[in-house]
Structure formats: C-alpha cells, structure tokens
Scaffold this active site. Structure first.
Site, PDB file in Angstrom:
ATOM      1  N   GLY A   7     -45.577  60.871 -19.878  1.00  0.00           N
ATOM      2  CA  GLY A   7     -44.523  61.562 -19.742  1.00  0.00           C
ATOM      3  C   GLY A   7     -44.440  62.709 -20.705  1.00  0.00           C
ATOM      4  O   GLY A   7     -44.721  62.611 -21.546  1.00  0.00           O
ATOM      5  N   LYS A 185     -35.541  47.990 -36.183  1.00  0.00           N
ATOM      6  CA  LYS A 185     -35.057  49.041 -34.950  1.00  0.00           C
ATOM      7  C   LYS A 185     -34.591  48.646 -33.834  1.00  0.00           C
ATOM      8  O   LYS A 185     -33.220  49.062 -33.519  1.00  0.00           O
ATOM      9  CB  LYS A 185     -36.376  50.023 -34.733  1.00  0.00           C
ATOM     10  CG  LYS A 185     -36.049  50.639 -33.435  1.00  0.00           C
ATOM     11  CD  LYS A 185     -35.419  51.828 -33.664  1.00  0.00           C
ATOM     12  CE  LYS A 185     -34.860  52.888 -32.657  1.00  0.00           C
ATOM     13  NZ  LYS A 185     -36.265  53.492 -31.895  1.00  0.00           N
ATOM     14  N   GLU A 268     -30.418  50.864 -20.312  1.00  0.00           N
ATOM     15  CA  GLU A 268     -31.502  49.675 -20.554  1.00  0.00           C
ATOM     16  C   GLU A 268     -30.667  48.381 -21.056  1.00  0.00           C
ATOM     17  O   GLU A 268     -31.185  47.760 -22.097  1.00  0.00           O
ATOM     18  CB  GLU A 268     -32.331  49.926 -21.747  1.00  0.00           C
ATOM     19  CG  GLU A 268     -33.359  51.408 -21.365  1.00  0.00           C
ATOM     20  CD  GLU A 268     -34.518  51.601 -22.385  1.00  0.00           C
ATOM     21  OE1 GLU A 268     -35.544  51.400 -22.198  1.00  0.00           O
ATOM     22  OE2 GLU A 268     -34.033  52.072 -23.402  1.00  0.00           O
TER      23      GLU A 268
END
Length: 306
Positions: A7, A185, A268
């Site tokens: 990508g 994270k 998400e």
C-alpha cells in the site's frame, strides 16, 4: 535490503517515502487505481519534517513473483485478509513480515499465513492522512516506527534491517521488547480512537471537561484490567502514564478512526474495542465505558452500511 511496502497510503507511503529519500531499495505493492495515480502524480509528501516527491517503483498483486527481504504491512485490519493473499508471491523463506497495524490479533493471522519465524513486531506513531489529490500530509513532528524481533533477540537479520532504517528523516526505533510496546500502543490507541470517535471531537475539548477527563481515565483503567487478566505483557499502572500522554497531545489531535468516521469510511471497531470487550466478557470483567464506546461504533457502522 529489498523492501516491499504494501500500500501507498498515509502510513506506508510516508515511511516508504522517507526510506526512498534516504536511497533505500523500496517498492510499493498497490491497487491498479493507486498505481495509475502515482504514475501520474508521483509519491508526494507534505510534512513538517520536510517535503519530498518521488517516482517510486510500483507493482500489483498480478506482477511476477519475487521474494523481498522485508514486507511492511500498513493496512487496516479489515483489509488484512486480502493483503495477505496479495503479498504471498513476494514472501520467501527468509522474508521478514513487519506489520504496523493497530491492535494485536493480526499477529496470529500473519503467523498462520507465513509462519512464526517470518513475522516480526512493529508499530508506529504518526499523524498522517491522504488529501483529495493523493498527497500524504503529515502535520505533527512525531513520526516514529518501532520494530523488533518478537522474542527480543538482537538477530543478524534485525541488525541488517536496522542499518537500512537508520539515517532517515523519520524515527525508526529498534526495540528489544516489541511485544510489550505493541500492547501498550494497543491500550493507547483503543482509548484514543474510542474516546474521540464517541464524542466526535478532537482530544482537546474532551479532556478540558472534568467529565471528559474522568471518562478517558476510566476507559484506560478498564482496558488495563482486561489486559492484565488475559496475561498481556504490560507494565502495571501503564494507564496512568498513558493518561499523561493523552493530556500532552495537541488540542486538535484526532484519531485515525475519528477521521475515517468523518469520511463515512470503515472503522476497526471489532479489531480494537471489540476484541477486548469479548475478552472482558469471557473473564466476567465489568467494562461499562468500553461497552458504551463499542455501542457507539457499531451504531455508526450500521448507519454507514445502510
């Protein structure tokens, strides 16, 4: 090293562009539409860390098979299954697969697809987006990519990767405890994305309110409790440090999930909030703030899909 970036969006395009700027051997695996766009405009980055523009090497999933030394995945979780199939012809027995996805469950998917040895750990902190012309716009000085062997070893291959990553205008950081950093994270981004998308505001106006501050802190505590319960390798009390981090962000900071929701794009929710909500229910842990956030996200998805 031969580096394949899957990508050429905001994340992959930015870090791939910084590696190109240094002179590394970088190729982008892109869709046909993005390939035509990049062939016309080039890969353009507008950044507070320095602008640049390139004519990158591009391939598509139908290009001839060829193994790369490292494959960097920066897709969204809902794109991962397709990306795995697209990239199979370019992953050899010695290829390192470096994912930069948010969350944690994608690691199992990648290990199942390419094997335990192939998958290393990774994450990134960068505020970047694609504008209407396909230019990568990066407005915050923060541009970190953290990576490492998931077993913590300083292997020969990770040292070679370190040499390729050093000397760029982005901050590539080799970690000897990447699993812990990925979970930290995950805790941060699940809170940040959930809170900003729930309230449809940047973080500044939310945290200025006492009730907003309490909601952020409560969600962090809930998520930490779930992660401790399932044996995640986090530091106890990390939620307090992450609250300080959230309070130090620029007032106008938005999460990528919030930006996607503002554009009526997929989000998400299941990969981030949904995964931890499922684990909380299995463990019998009460998570009312997480349930509220998840309900908001699923209502958004229902509205967009209809």
């Amino acid at each position: 090293m031969k580096i394949l970036i899957v990508g050429a969006g905001a994340i992959g395009g930015y870090f791939g562009g910084r590696l190109l700027e240094k002179g590394e051997d970088v190729t982008f695996l892109v869709r046909d539409r993005r390939k035509k766009e990049l062939e016309s405009t080039g890969l353009k980055i507008e950044s507070v860390n320095g602008d640049c523009q390139f004519t990158p090497d591009l391939i598509t999933k139908n290009s001839g098979p060829e193994a790369y030394d490292v494959v960097l995945l920066s897709t969204k979780s809902y794109q991962l299954a397709g990306a795995i199939e697209d990239v199979r012809p370019f992953v050899g027995s010695d290829t390192m697969v470096l994912p930069l996805l948010n969350g944690i469950s994608h690691i199992d998917q990648l290990v199942e697809a390419f094997g335990e040895q192939s998958v290393i750990g990774g994450l990134c902190f960068v505020e970047a987006t694609l504008d209407e012309d396909g230019t990568i716009v990066q407005t915050s000085p923060l541009n970190q990519l953290v990576y490492g062997e998931r077993n913590g070893e300083q292997s020969d291959r990770i040292e070679r990767l370190k040499q390729s990553f050093e000397g760029t205008k982005a901050e590539f950081i080799l970690s000897d405890n990447i699993n812990q950093e990925m979970w930290h994270k995950y805790l941060f981004i699940t809170t940040m994305s959930g809170i900003t998308t729930l309230f449809e505001e940047p973080i500044g106006p939310i945290r200025e309110l006492e009730s907003g501050q309490q909601t952020i802190a409560a969600l962090l505590k809930e998520l930490e409790e779930v992660m401790v319960n399932i044996g995640a390798p986090i530091v106890r009390g990390i939620s307090d440090k992450l609250l300080d981090k959230i309070n130090s962000l620029g007032e106008g900071m938005k999460s990528s999930m919030q930006r996607d929701a503002e554009k009526s794009q997929p989000i998400e929710a299941d990969h981030l909030q949904g995964y931890l909500l499922k684990r909380a229910k299995e463990a019998g842990i009460s998570v009312p703030v997480l349930e509220t956030v998840y309900t908001k996200l699923k209502l958004y998805e229902k509205a967009v899909n209809n």
